[in-house]
Design an enzyme around this catalytic site. Structure first.
Site, mmCIF file in Angstrom:
data_model
loop_
_atom_site.group_PDB
_atom_site.id
_atom_site.type_symbol
_atom_site.label_atom_id
_atom_site.label_comp_id
_atom_site.label_asym_id
_atom_site.label_seq_id
_atom_site.Cartn_x
_atom_site.Cartn_y
_atom_site.Cartn_z
ATOM 1 N N HIS A 181 0.832 -1.202 0.000
ATOM 2 C CA HIS A 181 0.000 0.000 0.000
ATOM 3 C C HIS A 181 0.865 1.249 0.000
ATOM 4 O O HIS A 181 2.044 1.190 0.339
ATOM 5 C CB HIS A 181 -0.904 0.017 1.243
ATOM 6 C CG HIS A 181 -0.168 -0.379 2.501
ATOM 7 N ND1 HIS A 181 -0.180 -1.657 2.996
ATOM 8 C CD2 HIS A 181 0.644 0.312 3.335
ATOM 9 C CE1 HIS A 181 0.566 -1.733 4.084
ATOM 10 N NE2 HIS A 181 1.086 -0.542 4.314
ATOM 11 N N ARG A 278 12.977 -5.378 3.417
ATOM 12 C CA ARG A 278 11.974 -6.080 4.223
ATOM 13 C C ARG A 278 10.637 -5.950 3.524
ATOM 14 O O ARG A 278 10.105 -4.853 3.372
ATOM 15 C CB ARG A 278 11.906 -5.440 5.611
ATOM 16 C CG ARG A 278 10.789 -5.960 6.514
ATOM 17 C CD ARG A 278 10.705 -5.062 7.741
ATOM 18 N NE ARG A 278 9.691 -5.435 8.696
ATOM 19 C CZ ARG A 278 8.392 -5.116 8.600
ATOM 20 N NH1 ARG A 278 7.942 -4.453 7.566
ATOM 21 N NH2 ARG A 278 7.551 -5.461 9.545
ATOM 22 N N ASP A 280 7.185 -5.792 3.464
ATOM 23 C CA ASP A 280 6.126 -5.561 4.445
ATOM 24 C C ASP A 280 4.807 -6.161 3.966
ATOM 25 O O ASP A 280 4.416 -5.992 2.809
ATOM 26 C CB ASP A 280 5.957 -4.046 4.649
ATOM 27 C CG ASP A 280 4.921 -3.721 5.711
ATOM 28 O OD1 ASP A 280 5.117 -4.151 6.858
ATOM 29 O OD2 ASP A 280 3.916 -3.051 5.386
ATOM 30 N N GLU A 322 8.097 -10.593 5.699
ATOM 31 C CA GLU A 322 7.369 -10.241 6.927
ATOM 32 C C GLU A 322 5.956 -10.786 6.786
ATOM 33 O O GLU A 322 5.022 -10.074 6.441
ATOM 34 C CB GLU A 322 7.357 -8.726 7.146
ATOM 35 C CG GLU A 322 6.843 -8.315 8.513
ATOM 36 C CD GLU A 322 5.375 -7.909 8.567
ATOM 37 O OE1 GLU A 322 4.799 -7.918 9.670
ATOM 38 O OE2 GLU A 322 4.797 -7.579 7.522
ATOM 39 N N HIS A 386 8.566 -4.209 16.613
ATOM 40 C CA HIS A 386 7.801 -2.961 16.794
ATOM 41 C C HIS A 386 6.300 -3.213 16.775
ATOM 42 O O HIS A 386 5.524 -2.317 17.071
ATOM 43 C CB HIS A 386 8.190 -1.963 15.705
ATOM 44 C CG HIS A 386 7.655 -2.367 14.367
ATOM 45 N ND1 HIS A 386 8.160 -3.450 13.674
ATOM 46 C CD2 HIS A 386 6.636 -1.884 13.628
ATOM 47 C CE1 HIS A 386 7.467 -3.594 12.557
ATOM 48 N NE2 HIS A 386 6.543 -2.650 12.501
ATOM 49 N N ASP A 387 5.889 -4.421 16.375
ATOM 50 C CA ASP A 387 4.453 -4.736 16.278
ATOM 51 C C ASP A 387 3.965 -5.516 17.501
ATOM 52 O O ASP A 387 4.730 -5.884 18.380
ATOM 53 C CB ASP A 387 4.182 -5.558 15.015
ATOM 54 C CG ASP A 387 4.079 -4.686 13.765
ATOM 55 O OD1 ASP A 387 3.732 -3.497 13.896
ATOM 56 O OD2 ASP A 387 4.360 -5.202 12.671
ATOM 57 N N ARG A 510 0.366 -0.233 20.020
ATOM 58 C CA ARG A 510 1.746 -0.653 19.751
ATOM 59 C C ARG A 510 2.749 0.398 20.222
ATOM 60 O O ARG A 510 3.916 0.111 20.426
ATOM 61 C CB ARG A 510 1.923 -0.937 18.255
ATOM 62 C CG ARG A 510 1.163 -2.180 17.802
ATOM 63 C CD ARG A 510 1.265 -2.388 16.315
ATOM 64 N NE ARG A 510 0.640 -1.294 15.578
ATOM 65 C CZ ARG A 510 0.690 -1.157 14.254
ATOM 66 N NH1 ARG A 510 1.335 -2.051 13.531
ATOM 67 N NH2 ARG A 510 0.106 -0.136 13.653
HETATM 68 C C1 OTU Z 1 3.197 -4.674 9.049
HETATM 69 O O1 OTU Z 1 2.565 -5.504 10.003
HETATM 70 C C2 OTU Z 1 4.067 -3.684 9.802
HETATM 71 O O2 OTU Z 1 5.054 -4.351 10.534
HETATM 72 C C3 OTU Z 1 3.182 -2.821 10.674
HETATM 73 O O3 OTU Z 1 3.923 -1.977 11.510
HETATM 74 C C4 OTU Z 1 2.267 -2.049 9.759
HETATM 75 O O4 OTU Z 1 1.329 -1.368 10.530
HETATM 76 C C5 OTU Z 1 1.521 -2.943 8.768
HETATM 77 O O5 OTU Z 1 2.336 -3.970 8.185
HETATM 78 C C6 OTU Z 1 1.018 -2.133 7.617
HETATM 79 O O6 OTU Z 1 2.080 -1.627 6.854
HETATM 80 O O7 OTU Z 1 -0.681 -6.449 10.868
HETATM 81 O O8 OTU Z 1 0.088 -5.803 13.260
HETATM 82 O O9 OTU Z 1 -0.817 -10.172 9.433
HETATM 83 O O10 OTU Z 1 1.706 -9.698 8.476
HETATM 84 O O11 OTU Z 1 1.999 -7.299 7.832
HETATM 85 C C7 OTU Z 1 1.063 -5.907 12.286
HETATM 86 C C8 OTU Z 1 -0.354 -8.860 9.219
HETATM 87 C C9 OTU Z 1 0.491 -6.239 10.945
HETATM 88 C C10 OTU Z 1 1.138 -8.818 9.384
HETATM 89 C C11 OTU Z 1 1.793 -7.523 9.178
HETATM 90 C C12 OTU Z 1 1.365 -6.251 9.751
#
Ligand code: OTU
Length: 634
Positions: A181, A278, A280, A322, A386-387, A510
């Site tokens: 996105h 990475r 994402d 990721e 970070h998540d 987060r």
């Molecule tokens: C990722 O995480 C990033 O690490 C997040 O920081 C972003 O907010 C998100 O993408 C959007 O860019 O849902 O709670 O199943 O694979 O992609 C983290 C979803 C997320 C994950 C992951 C996502």
């Protein structure tokens, strides 16, 4: 005519039509060699994705022109590798940081390199540092311009300077490739709003019923932001596909123009000096109606196509996956042709599960099923990032142990948010779904391991909490793959609740583990009398030991059955070097079925973590939260 012939014919026509001689002669030859070798596969993927379109040729020509325009360079000086890939080395130790929270800005980060170097870090992941909406940018994951550095952090020149400075110290740089996105402020999104034909870069629906049709089979990823996966856009009078926040618009890869444009953005990131990209949210990049729109077969084709573009234009760069999804799906992205390295969310989640339950059965059974990956690929093993933490194990595995997946996830959420009586943790819930009550968990490593709570408790409670931190690292730093630390965890930083006062952060818990690190935080960790000091010294020592012993690098791996439900053990072997790792995920001492001397076939066994302690013959006792790294010393 066969496809191979067609691909060669296509390539020779493309090369006649584009200005390939703009590439300096000395680089042109190597580029053309790679292009000729890899184009047939790339052509095949393009046909799979876009072969039914009349204009497929036009897009392929644009793609090759993009590769030629951005083709890079060789591996930066100081980073050459011999033999095994660098990410399989015992010296591979990573850290992920937010530029602003860790060091203020890019100049500040350059000054922090000695700190990283001293800790033994050889891989640095910078959270997205590109131009993004000012108020809320999902921590940078809503990118408005992939080619511009966020001015609050610095500029492209300083980023280049940082990359060079890191490379000179043997540290690789990883940047995010946020390709599912863009932000709604990206030029493509703005053009789409203006009615430019380019609006096809995104998913727009005039008819709400069509969006609803998709919604029926989609998972809600950020239910706290908005229900469903679509956002009504007043200006466009259309629904926009927004898997994550409403200001993050999903790109439409069914349009080949999007793919070619994003390849250009990807290679310009590489041009900024990074060694790892990475990927994402890569599971979400291909949509098919009636499916979950996650990990679709064409998502893999698309990633293979990106991978080939990278190998043609910048072959020293690797992809990190990721995918925080079902373990089978996580593994499906790990291959030399897709992502060479991948986060290991399964081990991460189940180490926390083991600490909560004091049982390692689910961790062991799950790893036995999913840990093996192709030889030249590697896990990125982490404890926190970070998540949030999502409990993504395979329910078939938990069922086989008599554990009901849904109930167990509910228990873990209650445990780690401190709602379960007797819990040591004080995390917070994230992404609570009002319909199902589902959620995920946030908090810093130290807080989730109970250090915060224990600091107000007894000496034994604190010792146990610190020992839990040690157990987690003793496993993560010794399992095959590259360990990845998250900023602040190396110095025992606790939860930071200040986000609750910030209207842009309040709804995204987060931020509780995204603290702006201060000099005071780093100073506290220098003082060996504080819990933070004990954590920092312990982690630094383990990293140092790992880097000194090749058995932590590329070596054989065998999971052991310790015959005690709370224990976890494995063996690593590299030439004549043998290592036995054994830990206890509980406060109850036990005697295991493991005989270190027998297993390591040596009478001279040293515990690297406690070299003065004897290793008696026979079955090994494991004290409360014990952690041992037994090395055969001959
Ligand atoms: C990722 O995480 C990033 O690490 C997040 O920081 C972003 O907010 C998100 O993408 C959007 O860019 O849902 O709670 O199943 O694979 O992609 C983290 C979803 C997320 C994950 C992951 C996502």
């Amino acid at each position: 005519m066969d496809q191979d012939y067609e691909s060669r014919l296509t390539l020779s026509r493309i090369l006649d039509e584009i200005a390939i001689d703009r590439i300096p002669a000395r680089r042109r030859k190597a580029f053309l060699t790679r292009l000729e070798a890899l184009f047939p596969d790339l052509f095949g993927h393009m046909i799979t994705l876009y072969g039914t379109r009349y204009d497929a040729y036009v897009h392929m020509r644009a793609l090759v022109a993009t590769l030629a325009e951005h083709q890079v360079r060789k591996q930066p000086e100081g980073l050459r590798e011999e033999g095994a890939p660098w990410y399989l080395s015992e010296r591979a130790v990573g850290m992920a940081v937010y530029v602003d929270l860790f060091a203020g800005d890019l100049d500040g980060l350059i000054e922090k390199i000695p700190y990283l170097e001293q800790l033994g870090i050889s891989y640095l992941h910078l959270m997205p540092l590109f131009l993004a909406p000012e108020d809320n940018s999902d921590g940078g994951y809503a990118v408005s311009d992939y080619r511009k550095v966020n001015p609050a952090l610095g500029d492209a020149k300083t980023l280049r300077k940082l990359a060079d400075a890191l490379h000179a110290r043997g540290i690789r740089l990883s940047l995010d490739f946020v390709f599912n996105h863009t932000s709604d402020e990206h030029a493509w999104a703005q053009a789409a709003l203006d009615g430019d034909p380019r609006y096809r870069a995104f998913y727009f629906f005039v008819d709400g019923a069509e969006a609803e049709d998709y919604n029926r089979s989609l998972r809600e990823i950020f239910p706290q932001a908005r229900r469903g996966s679509f956002t009504w856009n007043e200006a466009a009078q259309k629904w926009v596909w927004t898997t994550f926040n409403s200001f993050q618009w999903d790109l439409n890869y069914a349009n080949p123009d999007v793919f070619v444009s994003v390849v250009g953005e990807m290679l310009s990131l590489v041009g900024m000096g990074c060694d790892v990209l990475r990927l994402d949210a890569l599971a979400f990049v291909w949509k098919e109606k009636g499916t979950t729109c996650e990990s679709q077969p064409k998502a893999h084709v698309l990633i293979r196509a990106f991978n080939l573009c990278l190998r043609i234009a910048a072959p020293h760069v690797v992809f990190k996956s990721e995918a925080i999804v079902h373990p089978d799906e996580v593994n499906s992205y790990i291959a030399p042709e897709e992502c060479q390295i991948s986060y290991n969310p399964l081990m991460m989640a189940l180490m926390w599960e083991s600490l909560a339950t004091r049982q390692t059965a689910l961790l062991r059974a799950s790893l036995a099923r999913s840990f093996a990956i192709p030889e030249t690929t590697a896990w990125v093993n982490y404890i926190r990032c970070h998540d949030d933490i999502g409990w993504t194990w395979d329910d078939a595995v938990s069922n086989s142990l008599g554990i009901n997946g849904a109930d167990h996830r509910r228990f873990l959420n209650a445990f780690y948010t401190g709602r379960f009586e007797g819990s040591f943790a004080d995390g917070v819930a994230f992404g609570e779904n009002p319909d199902t009550g589902d959620c995920r968990v946030c908090g810093t490593l130290a807080s989730l391991a109970g250090v915060g709570k224990a600091m107000a408790g007894t000496t034994q409670e604190l010792d146990h909490a610190l020992a839990r931190v040690r157990v987690l690292h003793a496993v993560t730093l010794a399992m095959p793959g590259m360990p990845l630390l998250y900023q602040g965890d190396e110095i025992g930083v606790l939860n930071d609740l200040s986000f609750e006062d910030d209207p842009d952060k309040r709804d995204d818990s987060r931020w509780v583990h995204r603290k702006a690190l201060t000099t005071a935080d780093f100073d506290l960790a220098q003082d060996s009398a504080t819990p933070q000091g004990r954590i920092a010294a312990g982690i630094a020592r383990m990293i140092d030991l790992r880097r000194k012993h090749p058995v932590f690098g590329r070596s054989d791996f065998r999971l052991l059955d310790p015959s005690q439900p709370n224990s976890f053990a494995f063996l690593r072997r590299c030439g004549t070097d043998r290592l036995l790792v054994a830990v206890n995920f509980s406060e109850y001492g036990v005697t295991t079925a493991i005989d270190p001397r027998g297993l390591l076939d040596s009478d001279r066994v040293v515990d690297l973590l406690d070299p003065g302690a004897p290793c008696p013959p026979g079955a090994m006792a494991l004290g409360p939260y014990a952690a041992h790294w037994y090395l055969a010393a001959d």
